[in-house]
Design a protein around this motif. Structure first.
Motif, PDB file in Angstrom:
ATOM      1  N   LYS A   1       0.841  -1.199   0.000  1.00  5.40           N
ATOM      2  CA  LYS A   1       0.000   0.000   0.000  1.00  5.40           C
ATOM      3  C   LYS A   1       0.875   1.249   0.000  1.00  5.40           C
ATOM      4  N   LEU A   2       0.286   2.329  -0.486  1.00  5.99           N
ATOM      5  CA  LEU A   2       1.026   3.577  -0.627  1.00  5.99           C
ATOM      6  C   LEU A   2       1.573   4.053   0.708  1.00  5.99           C
ATOM      7  N   GLU A   3       0.753   3.950   1.756  1.00  6.88           N
ATOM      8  CA  GLU A   3       1.183   4.454   3.051  1.00  6.88           C
ATOM      9  C   GLU A   3       2.298   3.606   3.675  1.00  6.88           C
ATOM     10  N   GLU A   4       2.541   2.398   3.123  1.00  2.00           N
ATOM     11  CA  GLU A   4       3.600   1.539   3.641  1.00  2.00           C
ATOM     12  C   GLU A   4       4.956   1.848   3.019  1.00  2.00           C
TER      13      GLU A   4
ATOM     14  N   ALA B   1      -9.117  19.795 -10.048  1.00  2.00           N
ATOM     15  CA  ALA B   1      -8.144  20.783  -9.566  1.00  2.00           C
ATOM     16  C   ALA B   1      -8.734  21.711  -8.520  1.00  2.00           C
ATOM     17  N   LEU B   2     -10.011  22.005  -8.611  1.00  2.00           N
ATOM     18  CA  LEU B   2     -10.625  22.916  -7.648  1.00  2.00           C
ATOM     19  C   LEU B   2     -10.796  22.281  -6.274  1.00  2.00           C
ATOM     20  N   GLY B   3     -10.388  21.027  -6.156  1.00  2.00           N
ATOM     21  CA  GLY B   3     -10.292  20.435  -4.820  1.00  2.00           C
ATOM     22  C   GLY B   3      -9.279  21.163  -3.963  1.00  2.00           C
ATOM     23  N   LEU B   4      -8.355  21.892  -4.612  1.00  2.00           N
ATOM     24  CA  LEU B   4      -7.349  22.663  -3.874  1.00  2.00           C
ATOM     25  C   LEU B   4      -7.968  23.829  -3.114  1.00  2.00           C
ATOM     26  N   THR B   5      -9.213  24.151  -3.380  1.00  2.00           N
ATOM     27  CA  THR B   5      -9.911  25.200  -2.618  1.00  2.00           C
ATOM     28  C   THR B   5     -10.595  24.562  -1.408  1.00  2.00           C
ATOM     29  N   PHE B   6      -9.934  23.597  -0.799  1.00  2.00           N
ATOM     30  CA  PHE B   6     -10.478  22.846   0.333  1.00  2.00           C
ATOM     31  C   PHE B   6     -11.781  22.141  -0.057  1.00  2.00           C
ATOM     32  N   GLY B   7     -11.871  21.777  -1.314  1.00  2.00           N
ATOM     33  CA  GLY B   7     -13.016  21.024  -1.812  1.00  2.00           C
ATOM     34  C   GLY B   7     -14.205  21.869  -2.207  1.00  2.00           C
TER      35      GLY B   7
ATOM     36  N   VAL C   1      -8.663  15.539  -2.574  1.00  2.00           N
ATOM     37  CA  VAL C   1      -7.689  16.611  -2.367  1.00  2.00           C
ATOM     38  C   VAL C   1      -8.178  17.563  -1.277  1.00  2.00           C
ATOM     39  N   GLY C   2      -9.446  17.932  -1.338  1.00  2.00           N
ATOM     40  CA  GLY C   2      -9.995  18.822  -0.319  1.00  2.00           C
ATOM     41  C   GLY C   2      -9.931  18.225   1.067  1.00  2.00           C
ATOM     42  N   GLN C   3     -10.218  16.931   1.173  1.00  2.00           N
ATOM     43  CA  GLN C   3     -10.177  16.273   2.487  1.00  2.00           C
ATOM     44  C   GLN C   3      -8.767  16.243   3.056  1.00  2.00           C
ATOM     45  N   ALA C   4      -7.765  16.058   2.176  1.00  2.00           N
ATOM     46  CA  ALA C   4      -6.375  16.054   2.638  1.00  2.00           C
ATOM     47  C   ALA C   4      -5.983  17.413   3.210  1.00  2.00           C
ATOM     48  N   LEU C   5      -6.518  18.485   2.638  1.00  2.00           N
ATOM     49  CA  LEU C   5      -6.213  19.828   3.138  1.00  2.00           C
ATOM     50  C   LEU C   5      -6.963  20.130   4.439  1.00  2.00           C
ATOM     51  N   ILE C   6      -8.190  19.660   4.523  1.00  2.00           N
ATOM     52  CA  ILE C   6      -9.005  19.944   5.714  1.00  2.00           C
ATOM     53  C   ILE C   6      -8.569  19.082   6.891  1.00  2.00           C
ATOM     54  N   ASP C   7      -8.306  17.799   6.629  1.00  2.00           N
ATOM     55  CA  ASP C   7      -7.972  16.873   7.712  1.00  2.00           C
ATOM     56  C   ASP C   7      -6.752  16.049   7.308  1.00  2.00           C
ATOM     57  N   PRO C   8      -5.548  16.603   7.452  1.00  2.00           N
ATOM     58  CA  PRO C   8      -4.341  15.875   7.030  1.00  2.00           C
ATOM     59  C   PRO C   8      -3.942  14.747   7.967  1.00  2.00           C
ATOM     60  N   GLY C   9      -4.646  14.611   9.092  1.00  2.00           N
ATOM     61  CA  GLY C   9      -4.295  13.553  10.037  1.00  2.00           C
ATOM     62  C   GLY C   9      -2.985  13.827  10.743  1.00  2.00           C
ATOM     63  N   GLU C  10      -2.160  12.812  10.875  1.00  2.00           N
ATOM     64  CA  GLU C  10      -0.894  12.956  11.585  1.00  2.00           C
ATOM     65  C   GLU C  10       0.212  13.530  10.705  1.00  2.00           C
TER      66      GLU C  10
ATOM     67  N   ALA D   1       0.317  15.682  -0.876  1.00  2.00           N
ATOM     68  CA  ALA D   1       1.106  14.960  -1.873  1.00  2.00           C
ATOM     69  C   ALA D   1       0.678  13.491  -1.945  1.00  2.00           C
ATOM     70  N   VAL D   2       0.472  12.874  -0.789  1.00  2.00           N
ATOM     71  CA  VAL D   2       0.096  11.461  -0.758  1.00  2.00           C
ATOM     72  C   VAL D   2      -1.292  11.250  -1.356  1.00  2.00           C
ATOM     73  N   ARG D   3      -2.262  12.025  -0.901  1.00  2.00           N
ATOM     74  CA  ARG D   3      -3.631  11.856  -1.393  1.00  2.00           C
ATOM     75  C   ARG D   3      -3.763  12.359  -2.831  1.00  2.00           C
ATOM     76  N   GLY D   4      -2.966  13.397  -3.169  1.00  2.00           N
ATOM     77  CA  GLY D   4      -3.022  13.918  -4.525  1.00  2.00           C
ATOM     78  C   GLY D   4      -2.577  12.898  -5.546  1.00  2.00           C
ATOM     79  N   ARG D   5      -1.562  12.096  -5.206  1.00  2.00           N
ATOM     80  CA  ARG D   5      -1.105  11.056  -6.135  1.00  2.00           C
ATOM     81  C   ARG D   5      -2.217  10.049  -6.409  1.00  2.00           C
ATOM     82  N   GLU D   6      -2.956   9.686  -5.378  1.00  2.00           N
ATOM     83  CA  GLU D   6      -4.066   8.763  -5.569  1.00  2.00           C
ATOM     84  C   GLU D   6      -5.178   9.397  -6.397  1.00  2.00           C
ATOM     85  N   ALA D   7      -5.467  10.671  -6.128  1.00  2.00           N
ATOM     86  CA  ALA D   7      -6.527  11.358  -6.869  1.00  2.00           C
ATOM     87  C   ALA D   7      -6.171  11.500  -8.342  1.00  2.00           C
ATOM     88  N   VAL D   8      -4.904  11.780  -8.642  1.00  2.00           N
ATOM     89  CA  VAL D   8      -4.476  11.933 -10.030  1.00  2.00           C
ATOM     90  C   VAL D   8      -4.693  10.632 -10.804  1.00  2.00           C
ATOM     91  N   LYS D   9      -4.528   9.507 -10.143  1.00  2.00           N
ATOM     92  CA  LYS D   9      -4.768   8.222 -10.822  1.00  2.00           C
ATOM     93  C   LYS D   9      -6.187   8.148 -11.362  1.00  2.00           C
TER      94      LYS D   9
END
Length: 330
Positions: free
Chosen positions: A32-35, A180-186, A241-250, A258-266
């Motif tokens: 998995k990507l996170e691994e 791309a407009l996900g960069l506006t926090f969704g 993308v918006g969710q990654a900006l709003i709630d990046p977690g740890e 960057a991590v979530r954006g790579r998945e979204a680009v797919k």
């Protein structure tokens, strides 16, 4: 004084075993990507352990084991890039559909927003006919007032290949903007999904009120199922993308993006060839009366079924097929 070898091995063995397990997952294609970050960290620790073993435990089984383990890890992490066509085949056979299934919650939320917009647009025009003046473009209203479909003149203005090219370009623009407009926090993605839905719902309701619903369904039947699906998938990517900006977690916000954006680009890249295909259908099949409505509807349903059948079934792992929890499968 160096730690006795058995004690040193006992203390470090857990990391070595974890690194071996991640390397096995990478070879099988289930990593998995996170691994990936964990794999890199464990490799660096094993390299430090190898240097330590060369100094204090040279020639021992532990030294030889670490030398082999680090060699395998280096070859896996720094392997040369795959050839273009095999990598492309792998992407469409496995990565794209697997990513969509993994992110189905975001795609579902995108679909809910889109259909909410359709419902709102239709209700406004059905309850208050003057709402069409705000929600339906003037050109469309002009044609409907004459009892004509605004798509009737498409093929008289330009040949089908030009129409198809223009439609594909427009669809690609909408898809990229929705993502791309996900960069506006969704918020931008949310607006495009609801706004497009409102326009479609309002136009549909206006056509229904004026007795032209059949003509509109005739036009959208062939390309609509796949085209609207792609917009929804792009919306899901934008919401990721918006969710990654709003709630990046740890993670720091930039790293989470960057991590979530790579998945979204797919998701967006995976839709590209289907956009081109549906542009051809919309340019050659949808306008005019060359094909009867039933043929257009059958084609649209078939393309939609094939598209979603591919997304839901292609590259399914055994874990997916048996319903294994996501944390134990890729």
């Amino acid at each position: 004084m160096a730690t006795p070898l058995p004690a040193y091995v006992a203390r470090r063995r857990a990391d070595w075993d974890a690194l071996q397990a991640l390397l096995a997952k990478q070879r099988s294609g289930t990593l998995k990507l996170e691994e990936l970050r964990t794999l890199d960290t464990l490799y660096r620790r094993a390299s430090a352990d190898l240097a330590h073993a060369q100094t204090f435990y040279a020639g021992t089984d532990a030294h030889r084991f670490l030398n082999q383990l680090c060699g395998q890890a280096y070859a896996s992490i720094y392997q040369p890039p795959r050839e273009r066509w095999p990598a492309l085949r792998h992407f469409f056979r496995r990565e794209f559909p697997a990513t969509l299934r993994r992110e189905r919650g975001f795609v579902g939320a995108s679909a809910a927003l889109f259909f909410l917009g359709i419902l709102l647009g239709a209700l406004v025009v059905l309850w208050e006919p003057r709402g069409a003046e705000l929600l339906v473009p003037s050109g469309v209203r002009h044609y409907v007032a004459q009892g004509r479909m605004w798509t009737d003149d498409l093929l008289s203005v330009a040949p089908p290949n030009s129409v198809a090219s223009g439609i594909a370009t427009n669809n690609l623009t909408v898809t990229i903007a929705t993502f791309a407009l996900g960069l506006t926090f969704g918020l931008g993605t949310l607006f495009i999904l609801v706004n497009n839905g409102v326009h479609i719902g309002a136009i549909t309701a206006l056509c229904a009120r004026e007795g032209m619903l059949g003509g509109m369904l005739d036009f959208i039947a062939a390309h609509g199922p796949v085209e609207l699906s792609i917009i929804i998938i792009a919306g899901g990517a934008g919401l990721m993308v918006g969710q990654a900006l709003i709630d990046p977690g740890e993670l720091p916000r930039g790293q989470a993006l960057a991590v979530r954006g790579r998945e979204a680009v797919k998701l967006v890249l995976g839709c590209a060839p289907f956009l081109a295909l549906i542009g051809v259908v919309e340019g050659y099949v949808s306008p005019g009366d060359l094909f009867p409505t039933w043929v257009k509807a059958a084609l649209g349903l078939a393309l939609g079924a094939l598209f979603w059948g591919y997304l839901l079934r292609a590259g399914r792992t055994e874990a997916e097929a048996t319903g294994t929890p996501a944390d134990s499968a890729s």
